[in-house]
Design a protein around this motif. Sequence first.
Motif, PDB file in Angstrom:
ATOM      1  N   TYR A  86       0.844  -1.204   0.000  1.00  0.00           N
ATOM      2  CA  TYR A  86       0.000   0.000   0.000  1.00  0.00           C
ATOM      3  C   TYR A  86       0.877   1.251   0.000  1.00  0.00           C
ATOM      4  O   TYR A  86       0.628   2.206  -0.747  1.00  0.00           O
ATOM      5  N   ILE A  87       1.917   1.245   0.833  1.00  0.00           N
ATOM      6  CA  ILE A  87       2.860   2.369   0.875  1.00  0.00           C
ATOM      7  C   ILE A  87       3.580   2.501  -0.457  1.00  0.00           C
ATOM      8  O   ILE A  87       3.741   3.601  -0.996  1.00  0.00           O
ATOM      9  N   VAL A  88       4.025   1.370  -1.008  1.00  0.00           N
ATOM     10  CA  VAL A  88       4.727   1.375  -2.294  1.00  0.00           C
ATOM     11  C   VAL A  88       3.888   2.054  -3.369  1.00  0.00           C
ATOM     12  O   VAL A  88       4.363   2.961  -4.073  1.00  0.00           O
ATOM     13  N   LYS A  89       2.641   1.627  -3.515  1.00  0.00           N
ATOM     14  CA  LYS A  89       1.774   2.172  -4.569  1.00  0.00           C
ATOM     15  C   LYS A  89       1.472   3.654  -4.347  1.00  0.00           C
ATOM     16  O   LYS A  89       1.522   4.461  -5.286  1.00  0.00           O
ATOM     17  N   THR A  90       1.184   4.023  -3.106  1.00  0.00           N
ATOM     18  CA  THR A  90       0.843   5.411  -2.800  1.00  0.00           C
ATOM     19  C   THR A  90       2.020   6.334  -3.055  1.00  0.00           C
ATOM     20  O   THR A  90       1.870   7.411  -3.660  1.00  0.00           O
ATOM     21  N   VAL A  91       3.212   5.938  -2.603  1.00  0.00           N
ATOM     22  CA  VAL A  91       4.407   6.770  -2.799  1.00  0.00           C
ATOM     23  C   VAL A  91       4.737   6.904  -4.284  1.00  0.00           C
ATOM     24  O   VAL A  91       5.044   8.002  -4.771  1.00  0.00           O
ATOM     25  N   LEU A  92       4.645   5.817  -5.028  1.00  0.00           N
ATOM     26  CA  LEU A  92       4.947   5.867  -6.460  1.00  0.00           C
ATOM     27  C   LEU A  92       3.931   6.728  -7.211  1.00  0.00           C
ATOM     28  O   LEU A  92       4.297   7.428  -8.158  1.00  0.00           O
ATOM     29  N   ASP A  93       2.673   6.674  -6.800  1.00  0.00           N
ATOM     30  CA  ASP A  93       1.664   7.541  -7.420  1.00  0.00           C
ATOM     31  C   ASP A  93       2.022   9.010  -7.216  1.00  0.00           C
ATOM     32  O   ASP A  93       1.827   9.841  -8.120  1.00  0.00           O
ATOM     33  N   LYS A  94       2.539   9.346  -6.037  1.00  0.00           N
ATOM     34  CA  LYS A  94       2.937  10.722  -5.746  1.00  0.00           C
ATOM     35  C   LYS A  94       4.139  11.153  -6.583  1.00  0.00           C
ATOM     36  O   LYS A  94       4.392  12.350  -6.746  1.00  0.00           O
ATOM     37  N   HIS A  95       4.890  10.190  -7.109  1.00  0.00           N
ATOM     38  CA  HIS A  95       6.056  10.488  -7.941  1.00  0.00           C
ATOM     39  C   HIS A  95       5.776  10.255  -9.427  1.00  0.00           C
ATOM     40  O   HIS A  95       6.704  10.225 -10.243  1.00  0.00           O
ATOM     41  N   GLN A  96       4.487  10.082  -9.780  1.00  0.00           N
ATOM     42  CA  GLN A  96       4.095   9.808 -11.159  1.00  0.00           C
ATOM     43  C   GLN A  96       4.884   8.627 -11.738  1.00  0.00           C
ATOM     44  O   GLN A  96       5.247   8.607 -12.917  1.00  0.00           O
TER      45      GLN A  96
END
Length: 289
Positions: free
Chosen positions: A259-269
């Motif tokens: 969940y953290i992985v996906k959320t952080v990567l979304d914030k970095h496009q």
Amino acid sequence: MKRPFIIFYATIVYALAQLFWWGYRLVELQPQRTSMVLSEGSMFLIVFALGAWSLHKSVNKERRLHEQKKNFLLSVTHELKSPLASIKLYLQTIAKRDLDRAQVKNFIEKCLLDVERLDDFVENMLLASKIENSSYTFPKESFSLSGLVDNVVNRLQINKCDMNQQLINAEIEPKLEITGDKFALTSVVTNLIENAIKYSKPCDEVGVKLFRKDDTIYLQVADKGIGIADHEKQRIFDRFYRVGSEETRNTKGTGLGLYIVKTVLDKHQADIVVKDNKPAGSVFEVAFN
């Protein structure tokens, strides 16, 4: 959680039975009103069905949240108990036995590894909480992604097989830089590699590759573990989602890592995809555009 479902479905059955009974009685007493009863009854059934479906979703969601909370509390207990028990055992051994300097150093190093594991766990919990509360701002800076991945690999590297076989096989292209939140991306790399180790058998190799292709930087983490079913490849990024229950599951975890992985990567496009590894296992591929 069975009782609310029983009450819910019993109420639906009772309401439908009453509807059909009174509709039948009305038509029997006033046959000329049959068309009205049918039209009004049909409309009521449609509205009733929509309401029942909505209530069913709400009750089912509540049941899932209850199970997730139960699993989360159990997994937190397991995640904390194991390294603490290990640290306690090593320290008690050092205190009670007359060990030589090399043995003491070895035990202290193992304690430090467990402390780092606890630190990673706490950082994951804090980061997930801040993300959920929208209180984390993801500060950006330019840094070496090559150095970050290399540091994480060296920290997680475990030599526990015969002939000092390495568990992590890393191929890291040097001097790859990106602009992003270094702390959050460190958590991304750590979670991906730790997941690969967690779902791999002892001495199975975990592959980590970092390279540039065209204008995109790719990070690949591959394992030879149990693999992920196609219908679960999107759900694994949901908060708290884990397959099975804590009583029967063989691997530990809180369901927060991906969940953290996906959320952080979304914030970095940045994009992440999950592929099947051949002949077994999974490959997580991150693309920084």
